[in-house]
Design a protein around this motif. Sequence first.
Motif, PDB file in Angstrom:
ATOM      1  N   GLU A  33       0.831  -1.201   0.000  1.00 16.67           N
ATOM      2  CA  GLU A  33       0.000   0.000   0.000  1.00 16.67           C
ATOM      3  C   GLU A  33       0.865   1.250   0.000  1.00 16.67           C
ATOM      4  O   GLU A  33       0.596   2.210  -0.732  1.00 16.67           O
ATOM      5  N   TYR A  34       1.905   1.253   0.823  1.00 12.90           N
ATOM      6  CA  TYR A  34       2.802   2.409   0.848  1.00 12.90           C
ATOM      7  C   TYR A  34       3.508   2.581  -0.491  1.00 12.90           C
ATOM      8  O   TYR A  34       3.606   3.699  -1.016  1.00 12.90           O
ATOM      9  N   ALA A  35       3.989   1.482  -1.065  1.00 14.87           N
ATOM     10  CA  ALA A  35       4.668   1.566  -2.360  1.00 14.87           C
ATOM     11  C   ALA A  35       3.737   2.123  -3.422  1.00 14.87           C
ATOM     12  O   ALA A  35       4.139   2.914  -4.293  1.00 14.87           O
ATOM     13  N   SER A  36       2.470   1.746  -3.359  1.00 15.84           N
ATOM     14  CA  SER A  36       1.487   2.266  -4.308  1.00 15.84           C
ATOM     15  C   SER A  36       1.260   3.761  -4.112  1.00 15.84           C
ATOM     16  O   SER A  36       1.129   4.516  -5.078  1.00 15.84           O
ATOM     17  N   LEU A  37       1.230   4.202  -2.852  1.00 11.09           N
ATOM     18  CA  LEU A  37       1.074   5.626  -2.561  1.00 11.09           C
ATOM     19  C   LEU A  37       2.235   6.435  -3.135  1.00 11.09           C
ATOM     20  O   LEU A  37       2.046   7.498  -3.727  1.00 11.09           O
ATOM     21  N   VAL A  38       3.445   5.913  -2.966  1.00 11.35           N
ATOM     22  CA  VAL A  38       4.627   6.605  -3.491  1.00 11.35           C
ATOM     23  C   VAL A  38       4.572   6.652  -5.012  1.00 11.35           C
ATOM     24  O   VAL A  38       4.827   7.696  -5.632  1.00 11.35           O
ATOM     25  N   GLU A  39       4.220   5.520  -5.616  1.00 12.80           N
ATOM     26  CA  GLU A  39       4.159   5.447  -7.087  1.00 12.80           C
ATOM     27  C   GLU A  39       3.162   6.461  -7.630  1.00 12.80           C
ATOM     28  O   GLU A  39       3.442   7.196  -8.586  1.00 12.80           O
ATOM     29  N   THR A  40       1.994   6.527  -7.016  1.00 15.31           N
ATOM     30  CA  THR A  40       0.954   7.454  -7.473  1.00 15.31           C
ATOM     31  C   THR A  40       1.347   8.902  -7.230  1.00 15.31           C
ATOM     32  O   THR A  40       1.167   9.769  -8.091  1.00 15.31           O
ATOM     33  N   THR A  41       1.908   9.161  -6.059  1.00 17.69           N
ATOM     34  CA  THR A  41       2.243  10.539  -5.664  1.00 17.69           C
ATOM     35  C   THR A  41       3.291  11.151  -6.577  1.00 17.69           C
ATOM     36  O   THR A  41       3.185  12.326  -6.962  1.00 17.69           O
ATOM     37  N   PHE A  42       4.310  10.383  -6.932  1.00 17.78           N
ATOM     38  CA  PHE A  42       5.424  10.923  -7.706  1.00 17.78           C
ATOM     39  C   PHE A  42       5.350  10.562  -9.193  1.00 17.78           C
ATOM     40  O   PHE A  42       6.338  10.737  -9.917  1.00 17.78           O
ATOM     41  N   ALA A  43       4.186  10.085  -9.643  1.00 19.19           N
ATOM     42  CA  ALA A  43       4.052   9.643 -11.034  1.00 19.19           C
ATOM     43  C   ALA A  43       4.313  10.769 -12.027  1.00 19.19           C
ATOM     44  O   ALA A  43       4.853  10.541 -13.118  1.00 19.19           O
ATOM     45  N   ARG A  44       3.947  11.993 -11.687  1.00 17.96           N
ATOM     46  CA  ARG A  44       4.104  13.130 -12.599  1.00 17.96           C
ATOM     47  C   ARG A  44       5.395  13.899 -12.361  1.00 17.96           C
ATOM     48  O   ARG A  44       5.596  14.972 -12.924  1.00 17.96           O
ATOM     49  N   GLY A  45       6.275  13.370 -11.524  1.00 14.63           N
ATOM     50  CA  GLY A  45       7.527  14.060 -11.268  1.00 14.63           C
ATOM     51  C   GLY A  45       7.334  15.289 -10.391  1.00 14.63           C
ATOM     52  O   GLY A  45       6.291  15.490  -9.773  1.00 14.63           O
ATOM     53  N   ARG A  46       8.319  16.139 -10.379  1.00 21.75           N
ATOM     54  CA  ARG A  46       8.297  17.310  -9.512  1.00 21.75           C
ATOM     55  C   ARG A  46       7.139  18.247  -9.833  1.00 21.75           C
ATOM     56  O   ARG A  46       6.557  18.869  -8.938  1.00 21.75           O
ATOM     57  N   ASP A  47       6.790  18.369 -11.105  1.00 22.82           N
ATOM     58  CA  ASP A  47       5.730  19.301 -11.493  1.00 22.82           C
ATOM     59  C   ASP A  47       4.377  18.914 -10.906  1.00 22.82           C
ATOM     60  O   ASP A  47       3.494  19.763 -10.775  1.00 22.82           O
ATOM     61  N   GLY A  48       4.210  17.659 -10.549  1.00 19.71           N
ATOM     62  CA  GLY A  48       2.941  17.221 -10.013  1.00 19.71           C
ATOM     63  C   GLY A  48       2.838  17.345  -8.505  1.00 19.71           C
ATOM     64  O   GLY A  48       1.821  16.959  -7.921  1.00 19.71           O
ATOM     65  N   LEU A  49       3.862  17.894  -7.862  1.00 19.25           N
ATOM     66  CA  LEU A  49       3.881  17.998  -6.406  1.00 19.25           C
ATOM     67  C   LEU A  49       3.356  19.351  -5.944  1.00 19.25           C
ATOM     68  O   LEU A  49       3.362  20.329  -6.695  1.00 19.25           O
ATOM     69  N   ASP A  50       2.902  19.392  -4.700  1.00 22.05           N
ATOM     70  CA  ASP A  50       2.574  20.663  -4.067  1.00 22.05           C
ATOM     71  C   ASP A  50       3.899  21.367  -3.778  1.00 22.05           C
ATOM     72  O   ASP A  50       4.668  20.940  -2.905  1.00 22.05           O
ATOM     73  N   GLN A  51       4.161  22.425  -4.499  1.00 21.11           N
ATOM     74  CA  GLN A  51       5.496  23.028  -4.465  1.00 21.11           C
ATOM     75  C   GLN A  51       5.853  23.616  -3.102  1.00 21.11           C
ATOM     76  O   GLN A  51       7.010  23.581  -2.682  1.00 21.11           O
ATOM     77  N   GLN A  52       4.869  24.153  -2.398  1.00 22.47           N
ATOM     78  CA  GLN A  52       5.162  24.742  -1.097  1.00 22.47           C
ATOM     79  C   GLN A  52       5.580  23.674  -0.093  1.00 22.47           C
ATOM     80  O   GLN A  52       6.557  23.844   0.640  1.00 22.47           O
ATOM     81  N   ILE A  53       4.843  22.561  -0.075  1.00 22.85           N
ATOM     82  CA  ILE A  53       5.190  21.470   0.836  1.00 22.85           C
ATOM     83  C   ILE A  53       6.538  20.866   0.457  1.00 22.85           C
ATOM     84  O   ILE A  53       7.414  20.661   1.311  1.00 22.85           O
ATOM     85  N   TRP A  54       6.714  20.578  -0.834  1.00 16.78           N
ATOM     86  CA  TRP A  54       7.965  19.953  -1.275  1.00 16.78           C
ATOM     87  C   TRP A  54       9.162  20.856  -1.005  1.00 16.78           C
ATOM     88  O   TRP A  54      10.230  20.389  -0.604  1.00 16.78           O
ATOM     89  N   HIS A  55       8.986  22.147  -1.198  1.00 14.91           N
ATOM     90  CA  HIS A  55      10.052  23.110  -0.959  1.00 14.91           C
ATOM     91  C   HIS A  55      10.512  23.073   0.503  1.00 14.91           C
ATOM     92  O   HIS A  55      11.712  23.047   0.789  1.00 14.91           O
ATOM     93  N   GLN A  56       9.549  23.032   1.440  1.00  5.68           N
ATOM     94  CA  GLN A  56       9.923  23.012   2.859  1.00  5.68           C
ATOM     95  C   GLN A  56      10.598  21.705   3.241  1.00  5.68           C
ATOM     96  O   GLN A  56      11.541  21.681   4.035  1.00  5.68           O
ATOM     97  N   ILE A  57      10.112  20.596   2.680  1.00  7.58           N
ATOM     98  CA  ILE A  57      10.731  19.301   2.962  1.00  7.58           C
ATOM     99  C   ILE A  57      12.159  19.282   2.431  1.00  7.58           C
ATOM    100  O   ILE A  57      13.075  18.758   3.082  1.00  7.58           O
ATOM    101  N   GLU A  58      12.367  19.855   1.254  1.00 10.81           N
ATOM    102  CA  GLU A  58      13.721  19.939   0.687  1.00 10.81           C
ATOM    103  C   GLU A  58      14.663  20.692   1.616  1.00 10.81           C
ATOM    104  O   GLU A  58      15.853  20.360   1.707  1.00 10.81           O
TER     105      GLU A  58
END
Length: 533
Positions: A271-296
Amino acid sequence: MAARPPPARPHIGLNPTNKFSSYSVADWGEDDAWDSASDSESTSKPDWNRSNARASSSTAPKPVPRPTLNNSSSTLASSYTHVHAPSSYPPKGEQQVPPRNGWTMVRKSTDRGSLESRESGQLGSHAGYEELDADMIIGDMEPEDDDQAAIHHSKPRYEQGVLRVDAEEIVNDPLHLIYRQSEKSASTSKATGTSAVDTEKLMRERSIRTNRRTKFMNCITRDDVDIAQLRKLAWNGVPGDLRPLVWPLLLGYLPLPKPTRASTLARKRREYASLVETTFARGRDGLDQQIWHQIEIDVPRTRPGVRLWMQASTQRSLERILYVWAIRHPASGYVQGINDLATPFFQVFLSAYIDTDPEDFDTGLLPDSVRTAVEADTFWCLSRLLDGIQDNYIAGQPGIHRSVKRMAELVARIDAPLAAHLEVENVEFMQFAFRWMNCLLMREISVQNTIRMWDTYLAEGTDAFSQFHLYVCSAFLVKWSKKLQEMDFQGIIMFLQSLPTQGWTDHEIEMLLSEAFVHYSTWHNAQSHFIGK
């Protein structure tokens, strides 16, 4: 299915071939290096001045201005949370004690290289932190003759990276973990060069540990675990090699009936692997930039100076864990400090598959199946912990404000002279206790100390991370009462921002937990001591 990695990006790591890119962490300055408290961080500057961060971690705190009496709690929390480096970094002038198995890292800015050369495995390119004429050195810092040097260079990438030969079996069957006595534990059972009295003491202590471990084994290998018995045993500490089994049982992540454990783990990891696969399927452009920026920003700051958390592979795992959790919890999203809370789980679960100190391990050596298992187990257990304290991280962080207020009222009952002195000096609890609640004291004590403390917290139940932790923080403050009553405002703030806890062992943690339990037993049901509740 192996977890899909997040978008590739340069990182801070121990690998000498790293290239740190221009969009990375900004020059934080000396006051807030390694700080995960302020949401006002910016990455607009092109280079991170590593020297400032290093100076911050080894320099005594700067004088703190006395606040006016009408400062609001929210302003104080913003101003005084993580003002200075964590206490694990000694002030300037004190001798720096090298880590176990001695190693150091120095950088050469002239060998910057490129991300492409790093990915192709070419050596000789270092992260461009600052102008230093030096190389990276890993080892014991002892002279080597030719034969020793040949042996040294023929070893794996990290001398400490020892993967258990049965790692794959442990992935498929968690009980396989306990059927092989750790060679490391066996090696520590030998006592040489000790007196008869010392030998007798060691044998007695070893007998006690063996007896406790046997009780744990009998409990967790039953067809249906008695959770009440397991909690009672865990309160006084869990044997290190059994934590990867005991913690998930206490959290409810691992089922109590033995026949369903392996299938449940396999399902949750998929289930976790599926969540990761779905979440990052579109690469960086598909991420919430504000959240990803802070995590970075926060991930490279996690446990600075600890080899495990400087590894690229470990940082990528932490990014996936934090981002997937954030998007699954939109009420809070990612909040700085959650990165710290993942580290004890990651180290405990990693320890199941290796025969070495997790903090010295290169996770790049892990097979994909093992890495995915460690990452998934960390994610789900972190999620269960945060479910109990989520109001600490929603807008306004009301849970933390409530806990800090209660702590001030509790300390006034436990140690009235200390509370009175803090009031005279205009010291508000928000100025130091906000961090204690936000990061669960992880900035004040080591991860190993935290792991031991969490044995007791998990035995108490997940509510302990808010309820019992309040009493632990109160006992922690009162421990320094005598010293604090001799200080003025500036001295108090400086002391509490850089506490002398570097040498703490399990003994100090157990004493702290015992004091907290006394206060808990006395005051928890006496709700009237919480003024205005």
